[in-house]
Scaffold this motif. Structure first.
Motif, PDB file in Angstrom:
ATOM      1  N   ARG A  11      60.436  26.945  -0.884  1.00 44.56           N
ATOM      2  CA  ARG A  11      60.160  25.601  -0.762  1.00 44.56           C
ATOM      3  C   ARG A  11      58.854  25.366  -0.986  1.00 44.56           C
ATOM      4  O   ARG A  11      58.133  24.341  -1.444  1.00 44.56           O
ATOM      5  CB  ARG A  11      60.461  25.081   0.525  1.00 44.56           C
ATOM      6  CG  ARG A  11      62.110  25.010   1.093  1.00 44.56           C
ATOM      7  CD  ARG A  11      62.152  24.311   2.237  1.00 44.56           C
ATOM      8  NE  ARG A  11      61.667  22.916   2.519  1.00 44.56           N
ATOM      9  CZ  ARG A  11      61.686  22.353   3.582  1.00 44.56           C
ATOM     10  NH1 ARG A  11      62.327  22.886   4.748  1.00 44.56           N
ATOM     11  NH2 ARG A  11      61.342  21.161   3.695  1.00 44.56           N
ATOM     12  N   GLY A  12      57.880  26.542  -0.712  1.00 45.96           N
ATOM     13  CA  GLY A  12      56.534  26.366  -1.217  1.00 45.96           C
ATOM     14  C   GLY A  12      55.552  27.155  -0.552  1.00 45.96           C
ATOM     15  O   GLY A  12      56.113  27.927   0.459  1.00 45.96           O
ATOM     16  N   ILE A  13      54.382  27.366  -0.894  1.00 45.30           N
ATOM     17  CA  ILE A  13      53.407  28.478  -0.219  1.00 45.30           C
ATOM     18  C   ILE A  13      52.246  27.501  -0.250  1.00 45.30           C
ATOM     19  O   ILE A  13      51.647  27.102  -0.925  1.00 45.30           O
ATOM     20  CB  ILE A  13      53.302  29.701  -1.303  1.00 45.30           C
ATOM     21  CG1 ILE A  13      54.727  30.396  -1.686  1.00 45.30           C
ATOM     22  CG2 ILE A  13      52.378  30.781  -0.722  1.00 45.30           C
ATOM     23  CD1 ILE A  13      54.634  31.249  -2.593  1.00 45.30           C
ATOM     24  N   ARG A  14      51.416  27.947   0.760  1.00 46.91           N
ATOM     25  CA  ARG A  14      50.067  27.381   1.133  1.00 46.91           C
ATOM     26  C   ARG A  14      49.158  28.738   1.399  1.00 46.91           C
ATOM     27  O   ARG A  14      49.577  29.209   1.993  1.00 46.91           O
ATOM     28  CB  ARG A  14      50.210  26.368   2.318  1.00 46.91           C
ATOM     29  CG  ARG A  14      50.820  25.144   2.079  1.00 46.91           C
ATOM     30  CD  ARG A  14      50.782  24.339   3.069  1.00 46.91           C
ATOM     31  NE  ARG A  14      49.638  23.879   3.606  1.00 46.91           N
ATOM     32  CZ  ARG A  14      48.832  22.657   3.053  1.00 46.91           C
ATOM     33  NH1 ARG A  14      49.669  22.087   2.403  1.00 46.91           N
ATOM     34  NH2 ARG A  14      47.800  22.322   3.675  1.00 46.91           N
ATOM     35  N   LEU A  15      48.140  28.308   0.773  1.00 50.34           N
ATOM     36  CA  LEU A  15      47.030  29.470   1.096  1.00 50.34           C
ATOM     37  C   LEU A  15      45.732  28.510   1.438  1.00 50.34           C
ATOM     38  O   LEU A  15      45.290  27.696   1.085  1.00 50.34           O
ATOM     39  CB  LEU A  15      46.513  30.098  -0.054  1.00 50.34           C
ATOM     40  CG  LEU A  15      47.388  30.857  -1.194  1.00 50.34           C
ATOM     41  CD1 LEU A  15      47.059  31.389  -2.116  1.00 50.34           C
ATOM     42  CD2 LEU A  15      48.149  32.252   0.161  1.00 50.34           C
ATOM     43  N   GLU A  16      45.102  28.904   2.923  1.00 50.60           N
ATOM     44  CA  GLU A  16      44.194  28.315   3.448  1.00 50.60           C
ATOM     45  C   GLU A  16      42.769  28.878   3.121  1.00 50.60           C
ATOM     46  O   GLU A  16      42.733  30.250   3.027  1.00 50.60           O
ATOM     47  CB  GLU A  16      44.466  27.990   5.011  1.00 50.60           C
ATOM     48  CG  GLU A  16      45.835  27.524   5.189  1.00 50.60           C
ATOM     49  CD  GLU A  16      45.887  25.998   4.544  1.00 50.60           C
ATOM     50  OE1 GLU A  16      44.984  25.233   4.333  1.00 50.60           O
ATOM     51  OE2 GLU A  16      47.269  25.467   4.495  1.00 50.60           O
TER      52      GLU A  16
END
Length: 245
Positions: free
Chosen positions: A70-75
């Motif tokens: 569904r998706g990837i987040r990098l902070e």
């Protein structure tokens, strides 16, 4: 457009083996990779590369086990999040959670194997392709910027840099992933011992399997240490003097 000869030359460049690097280069890049992990100010920045591999590992194992990414987040703080849809329990979910902390080390071993065969250009181009595939699934601005900058650096080195610079870059990167896969496991357990990160990968695995979280932390560590030793072994033949048993 590229001519047939141009395509052939490009293909040969991609799959061909580069000359053996100097043994001192392999050794010095190992030291550089270790220092980048051990020296906190450098680690705070360079850790983004480990996070990219970590979240990429979650994503890859999710896809391999039939889950829907569904998706990837990098902070900005070097944390990350990978979301996938599917059964919340079972082997697919377990492997997806397991994949994160071991992914940087496994990528490092793959890189060491390619470098052991002097496939430096192939390694760099594979890195660019994997970063592009991951970019498609990024769902936040910092993640896009981080992957674009990382991919641009790797592509620029692979396309414009000399063979010597490519070798230094590739070996330093592989050593960094091999060493960099180990440190986050200690950081994880340190935070857990302070009552933080109660939803860490290890704690989620514990809830799914009814095995203590410390078991999974230990498994992460064992896998990554074995990967470090395997990677060092694969590269050892290039920095040990000829004829060394």
């Amino acid at each position: 457009m590229l001519s047939i000869d141009g395509v052939t030359d490009l293909w040969d460049q991609l799959l061909g083996a580069q000359p053996d690097p100097p043994g001192l280069l392999v050794l010095l890049t190992a030291v550089a990779g270790f220092l980048a992990v051990a020296f906190r100010p450098v680690w705070r920045v360079a850790r983004n590369a480990v996070t990219i591999a970590h979240e990429g590992g979650h994503a890859l194992f999710a896809l391999l086990t039939g889950r829907r990414l569904r998706g990837i987040r990098l902070e900005f703080d070097t944390s990350g999040l990978t979301l996938s849809a599917g059964r919340p329990t079972g082997p697919g979910m377990i492997l997806t959670l397991l994949g994160g902390y071991i992914a940087p080390s496994l990528v490092g071993v793959l890189g060491a194997w390619l470098l052991g065969g002097n496939r430096i250009t192939l390694l760099l181009w594979l890195a660019v392709v994997l970063l592009l595939l991951m970019l498609i699934n990024i769902r936040n601005l910092f993640g896009v910027v981080s992957l674009v900058i990382t991919g641009a650096i790797v592509f620029a080195v692979s396309w414009y840099a000399s063979a010597q610079v490519q070798a230094v870059f590739a070996y330093a990167g592989v050593w960094f992933l091999l060493f960099g896969g180990v440190r986050p496991v200690f950081e994880l357990q340190k935070l857990r011992s302070r009552g933080r990160m109660r939803d860490s990968d290890a704690d989620q695995l514990s809830r799914l399997t009814h095995l203590p979280a410390v078991f999974w932390v230990g498994l992460f560590l064992v896998v990554n240490l074995v990967a470090l030793l395997a990677g060092a072994f694969l590269l050892a033949g290039q920095w040990l003097p000829a004829g060394t048993p």
